[in-house]
Design a protein around this motif. Sequence first.
Motif, PDB file in Angstrom:
ATOM      1  N   ALA A  13       0.840  -1.205   0.000  1.00 52.85           N
ATOM      2  CA  ALA A  13       0.000   0.000   0.000  1.00 52.85           C
ATOM      3  C   ALA A  13       0.875   1.256   0.000  1.00 52.85           C
ATOM      4  CB  ALA A  13      -0.927  -0.004   1.210  1.00 52.85           C
ATOM      5  N   GLU A  14       1.914   1.264   0.825  1.00 53.73           N
ATOM      6  CA  GLU A  14       2.797   2.424   0.889  1.00 53.73           C
ATOM      7  C   GLU A  14       3.607   2.572  -0.404  1.00 53.73           C
ATOM      8  OE1 GLU A  14       4.777   5.803   2.369  1.00 53.73           O
ATOM      9  OE2 GLU A  14       2.860   4.827   2.759  1.00 53.73           O
ATOM     10  N   TYR A  15       4.026   1.442  -0.971  1.00 57.14           N
ATOM     11  CA  TYR A  15       4.755   1.465  -2.241  1.00 57.14           C
ATOM     12  C   TYR A  15       3.896   2.071  -3.350  1.00 57.14           C
ATOM     13  CZ  TYR A  15       6.948  -0.458  -6.475  1.00 57.14           C
ATOM     14  OH  TYR A  15       7.514  -0.613  -7.717  1.00 57.14           O
ATOM     15  N   LEU A  16       2.646   1.663  -3.420  1.00 61.04           N
ATOM     16  CA  LEU A  16       1.739   2.198  -4.436  1.00 61.04           C
ATOM     17  C   LEU A  16       1.456   3.680  -4.192  1.00 61.04           C
ATOM     18  CD1 LEU A  16      -0.818  -0.740  -4.738  1.00 61.04           C
ATOM     19  CD2 LEU A  16       0.962  -0.109  -6.377  1.00 61.04           C
ATOM     20  N   ARG A  17       1.266   4.051  -2.934  1.00 60.19           N
ATOM     21  CA  ARG A  17       1.004   5.451  -2.628  1.00 60.19           C
ATOM     22  C   ARG A  17       2.162   6.343  -3.069  1.00 60.19           C
ATOM     23  NH1 ARG A  17       2.128   9.422   0.527  1.00 60.19           N
ATOM     24  NH2 ARG A  17       3.751   8.253   1.611  1.00 60.19           N
ATOM     25  N   LYS A  18       3.374   5.939  -2.736  1.00 61.79           N
ATOM     26  CA  LYS A  18       4.546   6.739  -3.095  1.00 61.79           C
ATOM     27  C   LYS A  18       4.731   6.799  -4.610  1.00 61.79           C
ATOM     28  CE  LYS A  18       7.387   6.438   1.060  1.00 61.79           C
ATOM     29  NZ  LYS A  18       8.709   6.060   1.619  1.00 61.79           N
ATOM     30  N   ALA A  19       4.594   5.639  -5.261  1.00 60.54           N
ATOM     31  CA  ALA A  19       4.801   5.584  -6.708  1.00 60.54           C
ATOM     32  C   ALA A  19       3.790   6.455  -7.451  1.00 60.54           C
ATOM     33  CB  ALA A  19       4.715   4.138  -7.195  1.00 60.54           C
ATOM     34  N   LEU A  20       2.531   6.380  -7.063  1.00 68.81           N
ATOM     35  CA  LEU A  20       1.500   7.170  -7.730  1.00 68.81           C
ATOM     36  C   LEU A  20       1.656   8.657  -7.411  1.00 68.81           C
ATOM     37  CD1 LEU A  20      -1.495   4.740  -7.138  1.00 68.81           C
ATOM     38  CD2 LEU A  20      -0.504   5.326  -9.357  1.00 68.81           C
ATOM     39  N   PRO A  73     -13.664   4.206 -12.856  1.00 69.80           N
ATOM     40  CA  PRO A  73     -12.824   3.098 -13.320  1.00 69.80           C
ATOM     41  C   PRO A  73     -12.174   2.348 -12.147  1.00 69.80           C
ATOM     42  CG  PRO A  73     -12.379   5.068 -14.605  1.00 69.80           C
ATOM     43  CD  PRO A  73     -13.256   5.489 -13.472  1.00 69.80           C
ATOM     44  N   VAL A  74     -12.127   1.022 -12.245  1.00 72.62           N
ATOM     45  CA  VAL A  74     -11.556   0.188 -11.186  1.00 72.62           C
ATOM     46  C   VAL A  74     -10.527  -0.766 -11.775  1.00 72.62           C
ATOM     47  CG1 VAL A  74     -12.023  -1.578  -9.441  1.00 72.62           C
ATOM     48  CG2 VAL A  74     -13.628   0.330  -9.746  1.00 72.62           C
ATOM     49  N   LEU A  75      -9.321  -0.735 -11.207  1.00 69.70           N
ATOM     50  CA  LEU A  75      -8.261  -1.685 -11.544  1.00 69.70           C
ATOM     51  C   LEU A  75      -8.114  -2.639 -10.374  1.00 69.70           C
ATOM     52  CD1 LEU A  75      -5.812  -2.759 -13.136  1.00 69.70           C
ATOM     53  CD2 LEU A  75      -4.452  -0.932 -12.079  1.00 69.70           C
ATOM     54  N   MET A  76      -8.382  -3.918 -10.594  1.00 65.76           N
ATOM     55  CA  MET A  76      -8.314  -4.897  -9.516  1.00 65.76           C
ATOM     56  C   MET A  76      -6.942  -5.554  -9.470  1.00 65.76           C
ATOM     57  SD  MET A  76     -12.060  -6.659  -9.148  1.00 65.76           S
ATOM     58  CE  MET A  76     -11.812  -6.854  -7.382  1.00 65.76           C
ATOM     59  N   ALA A 103       5.018  -5.376 -12.374  1.00 66.84           N
ATOM     60  CA  ALA A 103       6.009  -4.314 -12.546  1.00 66.84           C
ATOM     61  C   ALA A 103       5.311  -2.967 -12.395  1.00 66.84           C
ATOM     62  CB  ALA A 103       6.669  -4.421 -13.914  1.00 66.84           C
ATOM     63  N   LEU A 104       5.972  -2.037 -11.735  1.00 64.80           N
ATOM     64  CA  LEU A 104       5.391  -0.711 -11.549  1.00 64.80           C
ATOM     65  C   LEU A 104       5.060  -0.061 -12.881  1.00 64.80           C
ATOM     66  CD1 LEU A 104       4.604   1.693  -9.785  1.00 64.80           C
ATOM     67  CD2 LEU A 104       6.995   2.412  -9.837  1.00 64.80           C
ATOM     68  N   SER A 105       5.919  -0.262 -13.870  1.00 61.91           N
ATOM     69  CA  SER A 105       5.691   0.346 -15.180  1.00 61.91           C
ATOM     70  C   SER A 105       4.389  -0.139 -15.796  1.00 61.91           C
ATOM     71  CB  SER A 105       6.857   0.033 -16.126  1.00 61.91           C
ATOM     72  OG  SER A 105       7.045  -1.371 -16.242  1.00 61.91           O
ATOM     73  N   LEU A 108       1.435   1.571 -13.886  1.00 64.32           N
ATOM     74  CA  LEU A 108       1.261   2.963 -14.299  1.00 64.32           C
ATOM     75  C   LEU A 108       0.662   3.050 -15.698  1.00 64.32           C
ATOM     76  CD1 LEU A 108       4.583   4.504 -12.948  1.00 64.32           C
ATOM     77  CD2 LEU A 108       2.287   4.789 -12.010  1.00 64.32           C
ATOM     78  N   ALA A 109       1.082   2.159 -16.583  1.00 61.67           N
ATOM     79  CA  ALA A 109       0.534   2.158 -17.940  1.00 61.67           C
ATOM     80  C   ALA A 109      -0.956   1.841 -17.924  1.00 61.67           C
ATOM     81  CB  ALA A 109       1.282   1.154 -18.812  1.00 61.67           C
TER      82      ALA A 109
END
Length: 228
Positions: A13-20, A73-76, A103-105, A108-109
Amino acid sequence: MKILVVEDEPKLAEYLRKALTENSYVVDVAHDGIEGRHFAIEGRYDLVVLDVMLPGLDGFAVLRDLRREKNVPVLMLTARDKVEDRVKGLQTGADDYLVKPFALSELLARVQALLRRGATPAAGQDPTLLRLADLELDLVRRKATRAGQRLDLTAKEFTLLVLLLRRHGQVLSRSALAEQVWDMNFDSNTNVVEVAVRRLRGKIDDPFATKLLRTIRGMGYVLEDRKP
């Protein structure tokens, strides 16, 4: 643009928050299905990133309840790479599915693709564009212009400008900017915010007659178009 992440694994959760956040999105995080459902239905988000396996309510239940109220929109996200799970998610109303680990890339895509596809202009406006006077930000292409001239911004400058523009007319303190842009507690001994604001002002204001970014002494900064 504002994204809700519903993920019970604290590190992910923290990784996604920071990346976004580093990619100029405003991010809220919920750590269980009940909280996630409340945030998703009561809040205003451009996209929801929703884990399947959640305490309280699983992602499918959250998605079903959300679809009764909104068409965001929802990404599961799921750790289970089974066709039936993906089919269930899509039939419940998911717009896309991503299997862990990813992968983070790619994340994000997919986020960018969903935002482009799911953006629904309101009152004739494109929600992927932010405007104030002759200043314009394209959130999908990460492009900033003023009076038709391209602005060469760093990633942090772009994120800072997105925050100021989303809250134009509202004075934001140095501590609020430090927390939301740099993910740091404000230290009075550091001048990182002042330096960044000064550099941003040099790009969006100094070459132009009308000034938009103002310092409010003792309070913080505000982006506004003051009419004469």
